[in-house]
Design an enzyme around this catalytic site. Structure first.
Site, short mmCIF file in Angstrom:
data_model
loop_
_atom_site.label_atom_id
_atom_site.label_comp_id
_atom_site.label_asym_id
_atom_site.label_seq_id
_atom_site.Cartn_x
_atom_site.Cartn_y
_atom_site.Cartn_z
N CYS A 38 -10.75 7.82 6.31
CA CYS A 38 -9.76 9.16 5.30
C CYS A 38 -11.52 9.32 5.05
CB CYS A 38 -9.54 8.90 4.30
SG CYS A 38 -10.00 7.33 4.00
N HIS A 76 -10.63 11.68 -2.60
CA HIS A 76 -12.13 11.20 -1.75
C HIS A 76 -13.27 12.68 -2.10
CE1 HIS A 76 -10.39 7.19 -0.38
NE2 HIS A 76 -10.71 7.39 0.48
N1 LIG Z 1 -4.81 4.97 2.21
C1 LIG Z 1 -5.73 5.81 2.86
O1 LIG Z 1 -6.27 6.49 2.43
C2 LIG Z 1 -5.43 5.20 3.93
C3 LIG Z 1 -6.51 6.81 4.78
C4 LIG Z 1 -6.60 6.11 5.83
C5 LIG Z 1 -6.13 5.31 7.40
N2 LIG Z 1 -5.11 3.89 6.05
C6 LIG Z 1 -4.71 3.56 7.24
O2 LIG Z 1 -3.07 3.78 6.92
C7 LIG Z 1 -2.50 2.09 6.78
C8 LIG Z 1 -1.74 2.29 6.12
O3 LIG Z 1 -1.86 1.82 5.00
P1 LIG Z 1 -1.22 2.67 2.94
O4 LIG Z 1 -2.54 3.28 2.42
O5 LIG Z 1 -0.08 2.90 3.25
O6 LIG Z 1 -1.41 1.30 3.14
P2 LIG Z 1 0.23 0.32 1.68
O7 LIG Z 1 0.37 1.35 0.92
O8 LIG Z 1 -0.43 -0.86 1.63
O9 LIG Z 1 1.18 0.10 2.85
C9 LIG Z 1 1.26 -0.75 4.17
C10 LIG Z 1 2.51 -0.28 4.61
O10 LIG Z 1 1.96 -1.31 6.19
C11 LIG Z 1 4.00 -2.09 6.02
N3 LIG Z 1 3.17 -2.88 6.50
C12 LIG Z 1 1.71 -3.72 6.55
N4 LIG Z 1 2.70 -4.88 7.21
C13 LIG Z 1 3.42 -5.01 8.09
C14 LIG Z 1 4.32 -5.75 9.02
N5 LIG Z 1 3.13 -6.87 9.41
N6 LIG Z 1 5.14 -5.00 9.72
C15 LIG Z 1 5.23 -4.33 9.36
N7 LIG Z 1 5.24 -3.44 8.17
C16 LIG Z 1 4.13 -3.78 7.56
C17 LIG Z 1 3.87 -2.47 4.46
O11 LIG Z 1 5.08 -2.81 4.33
P3 LIG Z 1 6.28 -3.93 3.26
O12 LIG Z 1 6.59 -2.59 2.04
O13 LIG Z 1 7.26 -3.85 3.82
O14 LIG Z 1 4.88 -4.71 3.26
C18 LIG Z 1 4.13 -0.80 4.53
O15 LIG Z 1 4.47 0.14 3.95
C19 LIG Z 1 -4.31 1.30 6.26
O16 LIG Z 1 -4.05 0.94 8.96
C20 LIG Z 1 -4.70 1.68 6.64
O17 LIG Z 1 -6.39 1.37 7.31
C21 LIG Z 1 -4.89 4.72 5.32
#
Ligand SMILES: NC(=O)c1ccc[n+]([C@@H]2O[C@H](COP(=O)([O-])OP(=O)(O)OC[C@H]3O[C@@H](n4cnc5c(N)ncnc54)[C@H](OP(=O)(O)O)[C@@H]3O)[C@@H](O)[C@H]2O)c1
Length: 340
Positions: A130, A243
């Site tokens: 990000c 951010h």
């Molecule tokens: N947040 C940011 O600003 C940002 C920016 C760039 C990249 N990212 C990346 O984007 C990804 C997600 O981030 P987030 O912030 O959205 O995280 P989050 O809010 O914690 O959500 C994680 C998601 O992944 C699912 N998940 C986790 N483990 C899984 C599995 N084994 N099988 C199927 N689904 C699974 C979760 O499902 P459940 O609800 O069922 O657990 C949920 O839908 C990460 O790789 C992060 O590094 C995030």
């Protein structure tokens, strides 16, 4: 005719935002599958005016699906992205797993959309960190004009960058501060985040920097130009979404601050709000829900011959993740799949 699109991680911060942005930008979707883990099987999520029920990623068959937007973290991506890619579905991944793989393009469409051509080696395209995404949108037009030699950046990163658990932790700790009978629990972050700042994101590296800082260095080189030197300090702040970055650049050619402001005003994805008066700049709370990367406080750095300072703010769940992924899908659709 449109696309059959999968959103994996549809219950998470980024996944929900992907669904919003696909609908807002009227991405040509014929059918959409919202996937998450078995834990949230049947959870309802919104896609425009529709309500979708999430399915289990583990048992999903990707055959016949065109594009999968992944936001599920590196561990799950490692397991499921190759399965989707092998089934012929192009994966656009938000985790860091494939970002540094030479056979996977790392794309910010305003900067290096042409890299899309490299998607076919693995059928996977990576989305940057990000903090990198918003920074390179601002760096690229300045680099094209004056060739950036070195970047010094300090970040002020919101808790949503650490997923939904990060947002819950700030909320719970903030309530606990005002309730003397509650303990302040530290779970996701390394120290209390409410009413505090933490100069530590991701794990420590041998040289004393953190992985988050290393990502900004490596990704800027891969997306913009390997010759640019970057040094970063990444800090978590008690902000829910958005951010901010304080950026200092040193360029090969002299670039006047007025010309730099004009260049950024014309640059795709950038919005300049830079009045030298009280409130004449953008703060993270004002960028939430927006597509743009906002630039403020642009000024000459008088300590070097060719230097500029500026303030850069963007919605990390949008340009930092979901929006950028959908923009990649748009480029993929227009230049490669050509269905929409
Ligand atoms: N947040 C940011 O600003 C940002 C920016 C760039 C990249 N990212 C990346 O984007 C990804 C997600 O981030 P987030 O912030 O959205 O995280 P989050 O809010 O914690 O959500 C994680 C998601 O992944 C699912 N998940 C986790 N483990 C899984 C599995 N084994 N099988 C199927 N689904 C699974 C979760 O499902 P459940 O609800 O069922 O657990 C949920 O839908 C990460 O790789 C992060 O590094 C995030």
């Amino acid at each position: 005719m449109g696309y059959r699109v999968v959103v994996a991680g549809a219950t998470g911060n980024v996944g929900r935002e992907m669904l919003n942005i696909l609908a807002e930008r009227q991405f040509p979707v014929d059918e959409l599958a919202a996937l998450a883990s078995r834990r949230s099987l049947g959870t309802e999520v919104s896609f425009g005016d529709q309500t979708l029920t999430t399915k289990d990623l583990d048992t999903f068959d990707f055959t016949g699906w065109d594009i999968a937007l992944f936001a599920i973290g590196s561990d799950a991506t490692k397991k499921y992205a190759p399965i989707a890619a092998k089934a012929g579905c192009v994966v656009i991944d938000n985790s860091s797993l494939y970002r540094y793989d030479p056979d996977v393009p790392l794309i910010v469409p305003e900067v290096n959309a042409d890299a899309i051509e490299g998607y076919a080696k693995k059928n996977i395209i990576a989305n940057p960190n990000c903090s990198t995404a918003q920074m390179v949108v601002a760096l690229k037009p300045l680099h094209d004009r004056a060739k950036i030699k070195r970047v010094v950046v300090s970040t002020y990163q919101s808790v949503s960058g650490a997923g939904k658990e990060g947002m819950d932790e700030l909320w719970d700790q903030t309530k606990a501060v005002y309730n003397p009978t509650s303990d302040i629990e530290v779970k996701k972050f390394q120290k209390q985040i409410a009413f505090n700042v933490i100069p530590h994101i991701d794990s420590f590296m041998d040289d004393g920097s953190t992985k988050e800082e290393w990502k900004m260095v490596a990704e800027t080189k891969k997306i913009v130009d390997p010759s640019i030197k970057v040094t970063a300090t990444c800090v978590r702040v008690p902000v829910f979404v958005g951010h901010s970055e304080s950026i200092n650049i040193e360029t090969e050619d002299f670039l006047d601050e007025d010309e730099a402001r004009d260049i950024l005003r014309e640059a795709p994805g950038v919005m300049v709000i830079d009045k030298r008066e009280d409130g004449g700049y953008v703060t993270p709370i004002e960028c939430v829900g927006d597509f743009a990367t906002f630039i403020s406080r642009l000024r000459q750095d008088s300590t070097i011959d060719n230097g500029l300072n500026f303030w850069c703010v963007s919605d990390n769940l949008r340009k930092g993740a979901a929006l950028n992924a959908v923009q990649i899908a748009e480029v993929l659709g227009q230049r490669v799949l050509k269905k929409g």
